[in-house]
Write an enzyme that holds these catalytic residues in place. Structure first.
Site, mmCIF file in Angstrom:
data_model
loop_
_atom_site.group_PDB
_atom_site.id
_atom_site.type_symbol
_atom_site.label_atom_id
_atom_site.label_comp_id
_atom_site.label_asym_id
_atom_site.label_seq_id
_atom_site.Cartn_x
_atom_site.Cartn_y
_atom_site.Cartn_z
ATOM 1 N N ASN A 32 14.020 15.584 9.924
ATOM 2 C CA ASN A 32 15.458 15.803 9.688
ATOM 3 C C ASN A 32 15.766 15.930 8.196
ATOM 4 O O ASN A 32 16.918 16.051 7.811
ATOM 5 C CB ASN A 32 16.307 14.685 10.319
ATOM 6 N N SER A 124 2.845 -0.993 10.160
ATOM 7 C CA SER A 124 2.731 -1.403 8.763
ATOM 8 C C SER A 124 2.145 -2.806 8.678
ATOM 9 O O SER A 124 2.358 -3.634 9.583
ATOM 10 C CB SER A 124 4.129 -1.400 8.141
ATOM 11 N N TYR A 148 13.419 -3.993 8.401
ATOM 12 C CA TYR A 148 12.421 -2.914 8.467
ATOM 13 C C TYR A 148 11.167 -3.398 9.205
ATOM 14 O O TYR A 148 10.681 -2.751 10.135
ATOM 15 C CB TYR A 148 12.050 -2.450 7.051
ATOM 16 N N LYS A 152 9.264 -2.319 13.024
ATOM 17 C CA LYS A 152 7.859 -1.954 13.265
ATOM 18 C C LYS A 152 7.275 -2.832 14.365
ATOM 19 O O LYS A 152 6.567 -2.364 15.255
ATOM 20 C CB LYS A 152 7.041 -2.097 11.979
ATOM 21 N N TYR A 176 -0.620 0.384 8.337
ATOM 22 C CA TYR A 176 -1.022 0.816 6.992
ATOM 23 C C TYR A 176 -0.846 -0.327 6.010
ATOM 24 O O TYR A 176 0.151 -1.032 6.048
ATOM 25 C CB TYR A 176 -0.142 1.944 6.458
ATOM 26 N N ARG A 230 -2.661 -6.362 -3.753
ATOM 27 C CA ARG A 230 -2.421 -5.532 -2.572
ATOM 28 C C ARG A 230 -3.632 -4.645 -2.297
ATOM 29 O O ARG A 230 -4.418 -4.346 -3.196
ATOM 30 C CB ARG A 230 -1.203 -4.612 -2.789
ATOM 31 N N PRO A 292 12.035 -11.385 -4.702
ATOM 32 C CA PRO A 292 12.205 -12.142 -3.456
ATOM 33 C C PRO A 292 11.496 -11.459 -2.289
ATOM 34 O O PRO A 292 11.551 -10.238 -2.152
ATOM 35 C CB PRO A 292 13.725 -12.141 -3.232
#
Ligand code: NAD
Ligand code: UFG
Length: 337
Positions: A32, A124, A148, A152, A176, A230, A292
């Site tokens: 979209n 995720s 969010y 998921k 991911y 990470r 945070p």
């Protein structure tokens, strides 16, 4: 038969479309364009070497989806379409639940009616919440800390329930870790609007002088240098993971959650160093308060992906930084998307 790629003009979707085309798959691209530029589609065609049908359709628009399934012979869906900004999801949670959860239900209902029951879904590592028990394995406890992440986790549950209700369904729930980098050509990459939330796009903007300095969110974590760690993986490795997942849903039934990460963590300062080396540009930074919701360390146990999909990330942090830099520089030189 073709693969429908929802959100195919986005960051991960566009790289996946190129890999699919280069592997000889036919695709149908749906987006979209709420977070993608139409020019990306031409770049996918250029890099993939082939044309394909494009639908500027919203997954919330059921008639639009039905039209696609009526016109095209869709074998399976790779479902990227969704909203993805953690902070924004806290501010407008209903938009996130509607887009990510209702949109996916809509899509699955239309798929079921069309007899298309194979889906690869973008989940995720955020579903592992703020657990400190790294590396995260697929059977680690799940929890979420923002809307969010909850979308998921909900969609994972929905797809698991769907597969349990009908043995013809197969769903690969790909969790991911932190995708970064860009296509080698410099024609595709991550180009967020406004001030980036994520580390790599932020560093890239500092490198080209659009932002003054990087704020390193905390240097007092329990990590080797005190900054957050990470599991960064190259977006092309991630894209290739989707081709493997596609093979998997073609040959298996049921729902399977699978981590896509390298299994190796890097700290914020290690990423800064790698980017400086790849670009030859010094990145000014200051130590800022912790952000945070951030956790100290997050990396995958990627062994299930290797075992079930035969997939392993192969590209190094240096390559991720070099490719991100190449893309950013081309954008800067007026080659912008
Ligand atoms: P992106 O925003 O670049 O791509 C998503 C695409 O979906 C965009 O092109 C957008 O225009 C489109 N879209 C959004 N809502 C839509 C709708 N209702 N109908 C049709 N199209 C719609 O994001 P990305 O980084 O490529 O992420 C792809 C998927 O992977 C998302 O579901 C995201 O949540 C998930 N994910 C991303 C990351 C990451 O760090 N990038 C990490 C984990 C999971
Ligand atoms: N960081 C900084 N400064 C910045 C941006 C980030 O120091 O300007 C640090 C963060 O504190 C963290 C690391 O860099 O330690 C990575 O941060 P990102 O925002 O790039 O990525 P996150 O791990 O926080 O989040 C990403 C996605 C989420 C997803 C999560 C888990 O943005 O959508 O990975 O998969 F939920």
């Amino acid at each position: 038969m073709a693969i429908l790629v929802t959100g195919g003009a986005g960051y991960i979707g566009s790289h996946t479309c190129v890999e699919l085309l280069q592997a000889g798959e036919d695709i149908v691209l749906l987006d979209n364009f709420s977070n993608a530029k139409p020019q990306v589609v031409n770049r996918i065609k250029e890099l993939g070497g082939r044309d394909f049908p494009l639908y500027a359709v919203d997954i919330l628009h059921r008639e639009g989806l039905e039209k696609i399934f009526a016109r095209e012979d869709i074998e399976a869906v790779i479902h990227f379409a969704g909203l993805k900004a953690v902070g924004e999801s806290v501010k407008i949670p209903l938009d996130y639940y509607q887009n990510n959860v209702s949109g996916t239900i809509n899509l699955c209902q239309v798929m079921a009616r069309a007899g298309c029951k194979k889906i690869v879904f973008s989940s995720s590592a955020t579903v592992y919440g703020n657990s400190t028990d790294v590396p995260f394995r697929e059977d680690s406890p799940l929890s979420t800390t923002n809307p969010y992440g909850s979308t998921k986790r909900m969609v994972e549950d929905i797809l698991r329930d769907l597969c349990a209700s009908d043995p013809e369904w197969s769903a690969c729930l790909l969790r991911y870790f932190n995708p970064i980098g860009a296509h080698k050509s410099g024609l595709l990459g991550e180009d967020p609007n406004g001030i980036p939330n994520n580390l790599l796009p932020y560093i890239a903007k500092v490198a080209v002088g659009q932002l003054e300095q990087l704020n390193v969110f905390g240097n007092d974590y329990d990590t080797p240098d005190g900054t957050g760690v990470r599991d960064y993986l190259h977006v092309v490795d991630l894209a290739i993971g989707h081709l493997k997942a596609l093979d998997y849903v073609r040959t298996h039934k049921g729902a399977e959650a699978i981590n896509l990460g390298t299994g190796r963590g890097y700290s914020v300062l290690e990423v800064v160093k790698a980017f400086e080396k790849a670009s030859g540009v010094t990145i000014p930074y200051r130590i800022a308060p912790r952000r945070p919701g951030d956790i100290a360390t997050c990396y995958a146990d990627p062994s299930k992906a290797k075992k079930l999909l035969g997939w392993e990330a192969t590209r190094s942090l240096e390559e991720m930084c070099a490719d991100a830099w190449n893309f950013t520089r081309r954008q800067q030189l007026g080659d912008s998307l």
